[in-house]
Design a protein around this motif. Structure first.
Motif, PDB file in Angstrom:
ATOM      1  N   ALA A  45       0.922  -1.361   0.187  1.00 15.47           N
ATOM      2  CA  ALA A  45      -0.545  -0.042   0.515  1.00 15.47           C
ATOM      3  C   ALA A  45       1.124   1.170   0.110  1.00 15.47           C
ATOM      4  CB  ALA A  45      -1.265   0.167   1.259  1.00 15.47           C
ATOM      5  N   ASP A  46       1.658   1.002   0.788  1.00 14.87           N
ATOM      6  CA  ASP A  46       2.864   2.353   0.421  1.00 14.87           C
ATOM      7  C   ASP A  46       3.766   2.552  -0.654  1.00 14.87           C
ATOM      8  OD1 ASP A  46       2.414   3.078   3.348  1.00 14.87           O
ATOM      9  OD2 ASP A  46       3.716   1.604   4.725  1.00 14.87           O
ATOM     10  N   TYR A  47       3.919   1.380  -0.838  1.00 15.38           N
ATOM     11  CA  TYR A  47       4.906   1.379  -2.373  1.00 15.38           C
ATOM     12  C   TYR A  47       3.935   1.986  -3.503  1.00 15.38           C
ATOM     13  CZ  TYR A  47       7.693   0.576  -6.553  1.00 15.38           C
ATOM     14  OH  TYR A  47       8.586   0.239  -7.858  1.00 15.38           O
ATOM     15  N   LEU A  48       2.239   1.622  -3.458  1.00 18.64           N
ATOM     16  CA  LEU A  48       1.882   2.079  -4.574  1.00 18.64           C
ATOM     17  C   LEU A  48       0.368   3.168  -4.099  1.00 18.64           C
ATOM     18  CD1 LEU A  48      -0.374  -1.857  -5.503  1.00 18.64           C
ATOM     19  CD2 LEU A  48       1.757  -0.109  -6.771  1.00 18.64           C
ATOM     20  N   ASN A  49       1.375   3.237  -3.101  1.00 16.46           N
ATOM     21  CA  ASN A  49       0.167   5.216  -2.440  1.00 16.46           C
ATOM     22  C   ASN A  49      -0.817   4.592  -2.922  1.00 16.46           C
ATOM     23  OD1 ASN A  49       0.061   6.953  -1.655  1.00 16.46           O
ATOM     24  ND2 ASN A  49       0.209   8.442  -3.643  1.00 16.46           N
ATOM     25  N   CYS A  50      -1.203   3.624  -2.570  1.00 18.52           N
ATOM     26  CA  CYS A  50      -3.198   3.376  -2.134  1.00 18.52           C
ATOM     27  C   CYS A  50      -3.170   2.652  -0.927  1.00 18.52           C
ATOM     28  CB  CYS A  50      -3.433   2.457  -3.154  1.00 18.52           C
ATOM     29  SG  CYS A  50      -2.846   0.301  -2.915  1.00 18.52           S
ATOM     30  N   SER A  51      -4.867   2.383   0.020  1.00 19.08           N
ATOM     31  CA  SER A  51      -5.013   2.209   0.848  1.00 19.08           C
ATOM     32  C   SER A  51      -4.677   0.315   1.224  1.00 19.08           C
ATOM     33  CB  SER A  51      -5.920   2.067   1.591  1.00 19.08           C
ATOM     34  OG  SER A  51      -7.503   1.208   0.412  1.00 19.08           O
ATOM     35  N   VAL A  52      -4.076  -0.042   2.379  1.00 19.31           N
ATOM     36  CA  VAL A  52      -4.485  -2.055   2.726  1.00 19.31           C
ATOM     37  C   VAL A  52      -5.711  -2.333   2.044  1.00 19.31           C
ATOM     38  CG1 VAL A  52      -3.487  -3.037   4.463  1.00 19.31           C
ATOM     39  CG2 VAL A  52      -2.874  -0.699   4.722  1.00 19.31           C
ATOM     40  N   VAL A  53      -6.529  -1.771   1.685  1.00 20.56           N
ATOM     41  CA  VAL A  53      -7.398  -2.605   1.771  1.00 20.56           C
ATOM     42  C   VAL A  53      -7.449  -2.485  -0.045  1.00 20.56           C
ATOM     43  CG1 VAL A  53     -10.671  -2.573   1.046  1.00 20.56           C
ATOM     44  CG2 VAL A  53      -9.830  -1.358   3.127  1.00 20.56           C
ATOM     45  N   ALA A 103      -4.681  -2.968  -1.424  1.00 23.08           N
ATOM     46  CA  ALA A 103      -3.512  -3.769  -2.108  1.00 23.08           C
ATOM     47  C   ALA A 103      -4.285  -4.808  -1.426  1.00 23.08           C
ATOM     48  CB  ALA A 103      -2.692  -3.454  -0.727  1.00 23.08           C
ATOM     49  N   ARG A 104      -4.970  -5.076  -0.701  1.00 22.56           N
ATOM     50  CA  ARG A 104      -6.160  -6.457   0.100  1.00 22.56           C
ATOM     51  C   ARG A 104      -6.796  -7.005  -1.412  1.00 22.56           C
ATOM     52  NH1 ARG A 104      -5.195  -8.368   5.150  1.00 22.56           N
ATOM     53  NH2 ARG A 104      -4.171  -7.017   6.194  1.00 22.56           N
ATOM     54  N   ARG A 105      -7.438  -5.987  -2.068  1.00 17.74           N
ATOM     55  CA  ARG A 105      -8.548  -6.577  -3.111  1.00 17.74           C
ATOM     56  C   ARG A 105      -6.877  -7.082  -4.271  1.00 17.74           C
ATOM     57  NH1 ARG A 105     -11.627  -1.626  -3.061  1.00 17.74           N
ATOM     58  NH2 ARG A 105     -12.477  -2.070  -1.177  1.00 17.74           N
ATOM     59  N   LYS A 106      -6.126  -6.661  -4.534  1.00 19.27           N
ATOM     60  CA  LYS A 106      -5.396  -7.188  -6.139  1.00 19.27           C
ATOM     61  C   LYS A 106      -4.667  -7.853  -5.816  1.00 19.27           C
ATOM     62  CE  LYS A 106      -3.214  -4.873  -9.644  1.00 19.27           C
ATOM     63  NZ  LYS A 106      -3.771  -5.107 -10.698  1.00 19.27           N
ATOM     64  N   PHE A 107      -4.437  -8.453  -4.289  1.00 20.59           N
ATOM     65  CA  PHE A 107      -3.011  -9.510  -4.145  1.00 20.59           C
ATOM     66  C   PHE A 107      -3.943  -9.949  -2.618  1.00 20.59           C
ATOM     67  CE2 PHE A 107      -0.771  -5.467  -5.142  1.00 20.59           C
ATOM     68  CZ  PHE A 107       0.516  -5.736  -6.516  1.00 20.59           C
ATOM     69  N   LYS A 108      -3.316 -11.563  -3.059  1.00 16.97           N
ATOM     70  CA  LYS A 108      -4.270 -12.512  -2.821  1.00 16.97           C
ATOM     71  C   LYS A 108      -2.991 -13.250  -1.471  1.00 16.97           C
ATOM     72  CE  LYS A 108      -5.794 -16.932  -2.814  1.00 16.97           C
ATOM     73  NZ  LYS A 108      -5.980 -18.040  -3.509  1.00 16.97           N
ATOM     74  N   TYR A 109      -3.208 -13.319  -0.838  1.00 17.83           N
ATOM     75  CA  TYR A 109      -2.216 -13.250   0.566  1.00 17.83           C
ATOM     76  C   TYR A 109      -1.823 -15.109   0.466  1.00 17.83           C
ATOM     77  CZ  TYR A 109      -0.202 -14.116   5.484  1.00 17.83           C
ATOM     78  OH  TYR A 109       0.327 -13.901   6.753  1.00 17.83           O
ATOM     79  N   ASN A 110      -0.437 -14.864   0.620  1.00 21.59           N
ATOM     80  CA  ASN A 110       0.225 -16.773   0.895  1.00 21.59           C
ATOM     81  C   ASN A 110       0.623 -16.875   2.580  1.00 21.59           C
ATOM     82  OD1 ASN A 110       1.588 -18.802   0.571  1.00 21.59           O
ATOM     83  ND2 ASN A 110       2.480 -18.494  -1.426  1.00 21.59           N
TER      84      ASN A 110
END
Length: 66
Positions: free
Chosen positions: A31-39, A41-48
């Protein structure tokens, strides 16, 4: 064997420069790198669960496709 996208290596190098410790990123780091919210980032990437986060190469690959 598929080829790398043209921007994949540049994106991976930028991620390595910003986060040199390890190969796994947290949602907060993404989220910090993409300058977006954590929410977002969670939508875009799947937690492993096996590696405890998201691999840098996964993030670099996703950034290269857009």
């Amino acid at each position: 064997m598929p080829r790398e996208k043209p921007l994949f290596r540049a994106n991976l190098d930028r991620l390595d420069a910003k986060y040199p410790d390890g190969e796994v990123l947290s949602f907060q780091q993404i989220a910090d790198y993409l300058n977006c919210s954590v929410v977002t980032a969670r939508r875009k990437f799947k937690y492993n669960k096996l590696i405890g986060g998201i691999a840098k190469v996964t993030v670099a690959r996703a950034l290269s496709e857009e």
